[in-house]
Design a protein around this motif. Structure first.
Motif, PDB file in Angstrom:
ATOM      1  N   MET A  56     -27.051 -52.076   1.916  1.00  0.00           N
ATOM      2  CA  MET A  56     -25.613 -52.298   2.101  1.00  0.00           C
ATOM      3  C   MET A  56     -25.357 -53.716   2.595  1.00  0.00           C
ATOM      4  O   MET A  56     -25.781 -54.094   3.690  1.00  0.00           O
ATOM      5  N   VAL A  57     -24.637 -54.513   1.781  1.00  0.00           N
ATOM      6  CA  VAL A  57     -24.275 -55.878   2.151  1.00  0.00           C
ATOM      7  C   VAL A  57     -22.812 -55.885   2.571  1.00  0.00           C
ATOM      8  O   VAL A  57     -21.916 -55.661   1.746  1.00  0.00           O
ATOM      9  N   SER A  58     -22.542 -56.115   3.845  1.00  0.00           N
ATOM     10  CA  SER A  58     -21.158 -56.111   4.343  1.00  0.00           C
ATOM     11  C   SER A  58     -21.089 -56.795   5.698  1.00  0.00           C
ATOM     12  O   SER A  58     -22.110 -57.193   6.266  1.00  0.00           O
ATOM     13  N   ALA A  59     -19.869 -56.898   6.214  1.00  0.00           N
ATOM     14  CA  ALA A  59     -19.662 -57.479   7.550  1.00  0.00           C
ATOM     15  C   ALA A  59     -19.639 -56.410   8.631  1.00  0.00           C
ATOM     16  O   ALA A  59     -19.400 -56.724   9.798  1.00  0.00           O
ATOM     17  N   PHE A  60     -19.906 -55.148   8.241  1.00  0.00           N
ATOM     18  CA  PHE A  60     -19.767 -54.050   9.189  1.00  0.00           C
ATOM     19  C   PHE A  60     -20.982 -53.116   9.140  1.00  0.00           C
ATOM     20  O   PHE A  60     -20.940 -52.046   8.514  1.00  0.00           O
ATOM     21  N   PRO A  61     -22.070 -53.523   9.789  1.00  0.00           N
ATOM     22  CA  PRO A  61     -23.270 -52.666   9.824  1.00  0.00           C
ATOM     23  C   PRO A  61     -23.011 -51.399  10.628  1.00  0.00           C
ATOM     24  O   PRO A  61     -22.113 -51.357  11.474  1.00  0.00           O
ATOM     25  N   LEU A  62     -23.792 -50.375  10.339  1.00  0.00           N
ATOM     26  CA  LEU A  62     -23.668 -49.113  11.061  1.00  0.00           C
ATOM     27  C   LEU A  62     -24.052 -49.302  12.528  1.00  0.00           C
ATOM     28  O   LEU A  62     -24.934 -50.092  12.852  1.00  0.00           O
ATOM     29  N   SER A  63     -23.384 -48.556  13.400  1.00  0.00           N
ATOM     30  CA  SER A  63     -23.717 -48.637  14.829  1.00  0.00           C
ATOM     31  C   SER A  63     -25.037 -47.944  15.138  1.00  0.00           C
ATOM     32  O   SER A  63     -25.738 -48.314  16.077  1.00  0.00           O
ATOM     33  N   LYS A  64     -25.386 -46.933  14.325  1.00  0.00           N
ATOM     34  CA  LYS A  64     -26.652 -46.225  14.488  1.00  0.00           C
ATOM     35  C   LYS A  64     -27.421 -46.262  13.169  1.00  0.00           C
ATOM     36  O   LYS A  64     -26.847 -45.998  12.110  1.00  0.00           O
ATOM     37  N   PRO A  65     -28.704 -46.599  13.212  1.00  0.00           N
ATOM     38  CA  PRO A  65     -29.473 -46.656  11.966  1.00  0.00           C
ATOM     39  C   PRO A  65     -29.581 -45.300  11.293  1.00  0.00           C
ATOM     40  O   PRO A  65     -29.586 -44.257  11.941  1.00  0.00           O
ATOM     41  N   VAL A  66     -29.626 -45.331   9.975  1.00  0.00           N
ATOM     42  CA  VAL A  66     -29.737 -44.113   9.161  1.00  0.00           C
ATOM     43  C   VAL A  66     -30.944 -44.260   8.246  1.00  0.00           C
ATOM     44  O   VAL A  66     -31.169 -45.335   7.674  1.00  0.00           O
ATOM     45  N   LYS A  67     -31.710 -43.205   8.100  1.00  0.00           N
ATOM     46  CA  LYS A  67     -32.897 -43.231   7.246  1.00  0.00           C
ATOM     47  C   LYS A  67     -32.501 -43.575   5.806  1.00  0.00           C
ATOM     48  O   LYS A  67     -31.500 -43.083   5.277  1.00  0.00           O
ATOM     49  N   ASN A  68     -33.291 -44.437   5.174  1.00  0.00           N
ATOM     50  CA  ASN A  68     -33.095 -44.875   3.787  1.00  0.00           C
ATOM     51  C   ASN A  68     -31.887 -45.804   3.608  1.00  0.00           C
ATOM     52  O   ASN A  68     -31.510 -46.120   2.482  1.00  0.00           O
ATOM     53  N   TYR A  69     -31.264 -46.223   4.708  1.00  0.00           N
ATOM     54  CA  TYR A  69     -30.054 -47.055   4.647  1.00  0.00           C
ATOM     55  C   TYR A  69     -30.350 -48.373   5.354  1.00  0.00           C
ATOM     56  O   TYR A  69     -30.614 -48.405   6.557  1.00  0.00           O
ATOM     57  N   HIS A  70     -30.274 -49.481   4.594  1.00  0.00           N
ATOM     58  CA  HIS A  70     -30.612 -50.791   5.150  1.00  0.00           C
ATOM     59  C   HIS A  70     -29.384 -51.690   5.125  1.00  0.00           C
ATOM     60  O   HIS A  70     -28.817 -51.958   4.059  1.00  0.00           O
ATOM     61  N   ASP A  71     -28.937 -52.144   6.290  1.00  0.00           N
ATOM     62  CA  ASP A  71     -27.779 -53.034   6.397  1.00  0.00           C
ATOM     63  C   ASP A  71     -28.184 -54.493   6.270  1.00  0.00           C
ATOM     64  O   ASP A  71     -29.181 -54.924   6.845  1.00  0.00           O
ATOM     65  N   ILE A  72     -27.397 -55.248   5.507  1.00  0.00           N
ATOM     66  CA  ILE A  72     -27.505 -56.704   5.477  1.00  0.00           C
ATOM     67  C   ILE A  72     -26.159 -57.248   5.940  1.00  0.00           C
ATOM     68  O   ILE A  72     -25.151 -57.143   5.234  1.00  0.00           O
ATOM     69  N   TYR A  73     -26.149 -57.807   7.127  1.00  0.00           N
ATOM     70  CA  TYR A  73     -24.909 -58.246   7.759  1.00  0.00           C
ATOM     71  C   TYR A  73     -24.570 -59.686   7.382  1.00  0.00           C
ATOM     72  O   TYR A  73     -25.381 -60.592   7.555  1.00  0.00           O
ATOM     73  N   VAL A  74     -23.351 -59.880   6.848  1.00  0.00           N
ATOM     74  CA  VAL A  74     -22.843 -61.220   6.545  1.00  0.00           C
ATOM     75  C   VAL A  74     -21.504 -61.362   7.272  1.00  0.00           C
ATOM     76  O   VAL A  74     -20.558 -60.628   6.969  1.00  0.00           O
ATOM     77  N   PRO A  75     -21.392 -62.263   8.255  1.00  0.00           N
ATOM     78  CA  PRO A  75     -20.204 -62.323   9.118  1.00  0.00           C
ATOM     79  C   PRO A  75     -18.973 -62.942   8.453  1.00  0.00           C
ATOM     80  O   PRO A  75     -18.839 -64.166   8.380  1.00  0.00           O
ATOM     81  N   ILE A  76     -18.066 -62.089   7.975  1.00  0.00           N
ATOM     82  CA  ILE A  76     -16.807 -62.581   7.385  1.00  0.00           C
ATOM     83  C   ILE A  76     -15.614 -61.804   7.944  1.00  0.00           C
ATOM     84  O   ILE A  76     -14.497 -61.920   7.439  1.00  0.00           O
ATOM     85  N   GLU A  77     -15.835 -61.020   9.008  1.00  0.00           N
ATOM     86  CA  GLU A  77     -14.809 -60.079   9.465  1.00  0.00           C
ATOM     87  C   GLU A  77     -13.545 -60.731  10.009  1.00  0.00           C
ATOM     88  O   GLU A  77     -12.504 -60.074  10.135  1.00  0.00           O
ATOM     89  N   ASP A  78     -13.590 -62.036  10.317  1.00  0.00           N
ATOM     90  CA  ASP A  78     -12.412 -62.708  10.861  1.00  0.00           C
ATOM     91  C   ASP A  78     -11.658 -63.529   9.815  1.00  0.00           C
ATOM     92  O   ASP A  78     -10.839 -64.388  10.160  1.00  0.00           O
ATOM     93  N   ALA A  79     -11.905 -63.261   8.542  1.00  0.00           N
ATOM     94  CA  ALA A  79     -11.331 -64.087   7.476  1.00  0.00           C
ATOM     95  C   ALA A  79      -9.808 -64.109   7.487  1.00  0.00           C
ATOM     96  O   ALA A  79      -9.193 -65.122   7.152  1.00  0.00           O
ATOM     97  N   PHE A  80      -9.177 -62.990   7.854  1.00  0.00           N
ATOM     98  CA  PHE A  80      -7.712 -62.927   7.825  1.00  0.00           C
ATOM     99  C   PHE A  80      -7.093 -62.933   9.226  1.00  0.00           C
ATOM    100  O   PHE A  80      -5.955 -62.517   9.412  1.00  0.00           O
ATOM    101  N   GLY A  81      -7.855 -63.389  10.214  1.00  0.00           N
ATOM    102  CA  GLY A  81      -7.404 -63.325  11.604  1.00  0.00           C
ATOM    103  C   GLY A  81      -6.054 -63.967  11.852  1.00  0.00           C
ATOM    104  O   GLY A  81      -5.165 -63.376  12.480  1.00  0.00           O
ATOM    105  N   GLU A  82      -5.858 -65.197  11.357  1.00  0.00           N
ATOM    106  CA  GLU A  82      -4.600 -65.904  11.610  1.00  0.00           C
ATOM    107  C   GLU A  82      -3.414 -65.217  10.955  1.00  0.00           C
ATOM    108  O   GLU A  82      -2.334 -65.109  11.541  1.00  0.00           O
ATOM    109  N   VAL A  83      -3.600 -64.760   9.715  1.00  0.00           N
ATOM    110  CA  VAL A  83      -2.503 -64.093   9.001  1.00  0.00           C
ATOM    111  C   VAL A  83      -2.104 -62.817   9.726  1.00  0.00           C
ATOM    112  O   VAL A  83      -0.910 -62.541   9.928  1.00  0.00           O
ATOM    113  N   MET A  84      -3.099 -62.026  10.153  1.00  0.00           N
ATOM    114  CA  MET A  84      -2.804 -60.776  10.838  1.00  0.00           C
ATOM    115  C   MET A  84      -2.119 -61.012  12.187  1.00  0.00           C
ATOM    116  O   MET A  84      -1.208 -60.281  12.574  1.00  0.00           O
TER     117      MET A  84
END
Length: 523
Positions: A58-86
């Protein structure tokens, strides 16, 4: 002692559970969104696929808080992209989406491109990882569809709303005459003026789609150049095996779908909610007068509220006998009333499922409205931007909520709306009817989505699902070329017939004149 045959039986039962359908597959989920709520449905689906024995990346800005078997997170930090607009929305700034569309498009292109070229993602490419299918989160990012060719695997799209701009990728009919555009709301049936508006909105939307395609092609050609044997941008757009939509017709309106576009609305909702944290469980269990949940979603931060609007909300809820749970994004809330519980990230689905939860004060995001509908909780909607106005307007039309426009928000108005919904039983009665309709399905959203992902894997992209209408251009799809051809043919037939008739008439007239002349000579 357990016999060998019994152990074998258990093994085969477990294997049937985990590998029902597709054998263990390697699944890439590429979901470059700055909105946490948009990724929740796909996260739930990926976790379910992992539990069935598939290997998920899983490639996203929101990795799981708890690891899950067979599930691998790849974290890419983009979660603040719309901060100013919001933040500007929470200050009462303009919410004209046409005005913000260039900003949103630019940000979407940039953070998708950033994710695509991040070291974390490029490592998968450099290691020549193999995947059996790529599930891509869609939002104005058609250019990332080259991922399928990059990993030589079929592509599935997931969109956290209805079909909209995805129709032309799989040839799904737009049906302007009967299906209202997202910005028009779920008007069913449409009256004449509604159809006029729908035609105009859809026409403008079609022009915007062409502009978006023009902008995205530059990014596609840069990331997936033709000299490296990648297909063209247009070919990549049409090479989509399946589209999954976070919608369901009882929540919106019935509309036609081609076979490879399926509604899986409600993926993030659990029929059996997860256990609540102990402090939250105690807070809700002890709410003898009921509880109210207040949240502006994952993108809008309550701490950015304009002071007068914050004061109005605080003034209203502090006088209520109900306990309040407020999604608040900092550790401290200034002037927090005693009846308010705050939390930075709260398990919304589980909170709404609690029997003491009587009302949801929400910004009206699709995910929030869907979860509220599923759990039978009426709402007070304070829409802020995008589809939230039409989502809340639909709730009001259906009779299970009240709207409070943000610009008009005052303590008396909000208090009146809350009391109206809490004290008038018709709102709770109406939402129960819609909850029943939403849940009444031949299979759950999770089972349906899981089936289709495994179906695409089993059938190597399922090319037999491809609708031939997707390959037609605008003229062909709307039969303009056919009608033009028939028009030319009718014109030719008319012209030819007219020529022959004139020629025949001339022959007849010449013959008559000749006969008359002969008679005169004879006489």
């Amino acid at each position: 002692m357990v016999s060998t045959s019994a152990r074998l039986l258990c093994f085969f039962i477990a294997a049937a559970i985990h590998f029902d359908g597709a054998q263990s597959a390697k699944i890439l989920c590429f979901f470059p969104t700055a909105s946490r709520s948009h990724v929740l449905g796909t996260q739930a689906l990926m976790k379910n696929l992992a539990s069935r024995g598939h290997e998920v990346t899983m490639v996203s800005a929101f990795p799981l808080s708890k690891p899950v078997k067979n599930y691998h997170d790849i974290y890419v930090p983009i979660e603040d992209a719309f901060g100013e607009v919001m933040a500007s929305f929470m200050q009462g700034g303009s919410r004209n989406m046409i005005k913000f569309m260039p900003t949103i498009l630019r940000a979407s292109l940039d953070y998708n491109n950033f994710t695509l070229n991040s070291p974390q993602f490029r490592r998968l490419v450099e290691e020549k990882q193999h995947f059996d299918v790529a599930v891509v989160g869609w939002f104005m990012n058609d250019f990332v569809l080259g991922i399928g060719s990059l990993f030589n695997c079929p592509t599935i799209l997931y969109f956290s709303a209805g079909p909209g701009g995805l129709n032309n990728l799989v040839g799904n009919p737009t049906e302007v005459a009967s299906v209202p555009h997202l910005f028009l709301g779920n008007k069913n049936p449409m009256k004449f003026l509604d159809r006029v508006k729908n035609t105009l909105i859809t026409t403008v939307d079609s022009v915007l789609v062409e502009y978006f395609k023009y902008r995205m092609k530059v990014y596609y050609d840069h990331n997936f150049p033709a000299e490296k044997q990648f297909p063209s941008y247009n070919e990549a757009r049409l090479n989509v095996s399946l589209v999954m939509l976070n919608s369901y017709f009882t929540q919106t309106i019935p509309r036609p779908y081609v076979p490879n576009m399926v509604e899986v609305g409600g993926l993030q909702i659990k029929a059996k909610p997860d256990p609540l944290p102990s402090d939250l469980q105690e807070w809700l269990d002890g709410a003898e007068h009921g509880a109210i949940f207040l949240s502006f979603g994952s993108n809008l931060k309550s701490s950015n509220l304009r002071q007068d609007k914050f004061d109005a909300i605080i003034g209203s809820i502090s006088k209520l006998k109900q306990r309040i749970i407020w999604k608040w994004d900092t550790d401290v809330m200034p002037g927090k009333p005693a009846n308010v519980f705050i939390g930075k990230w709260l398990p919304q689905d589980a909170i709404l499922a609690h029997p003491n939860l009587k009302l949801f004060v929400t910004h009206g995001g699709l995910g929030s409205i869907t979860e509220s509908m599923y759990h039978g909780v009426p709402v007070v909607g304070i829409p802020m931007f995008a589809d939230q106005d039409t989502n809340v307007a639909q709730v009001v039309r259906d009779g299970w909520g009240v709207a409070v426009p943000f610009d008009e928000l005052t303590e008396p108005l909000l208090t009146s709306a809350i009391r109206e919904v809490l004290e008038n039983a018709q709102y709770a009665e109406r939402i129960e009817r819609f909850a029943t309709l939403y849940k009444d399905r031949p299979q759950t959203a999770m089972d349906l989505a899981t089936f289709w992902v495994e179906y695409v894997v089993r059938h190597k992209g399922a090319p037999h699902l491809h609708y031939q209408g997707a390959d037609l251009n605008f003229l062909q799809r709307n039969l303009i070329d056919v009608f033009a051809f028939l028009g030319v043919m009718v014109c030719l037939v008319f012209k030819t017939s007219a020529f022959l008739l004139r020629h025949l008439k001339r022959k007849i007239c010449d013959g008559r004149r000749g006969n008359a002349a002969d008679k005169q000579k004879t006489s």
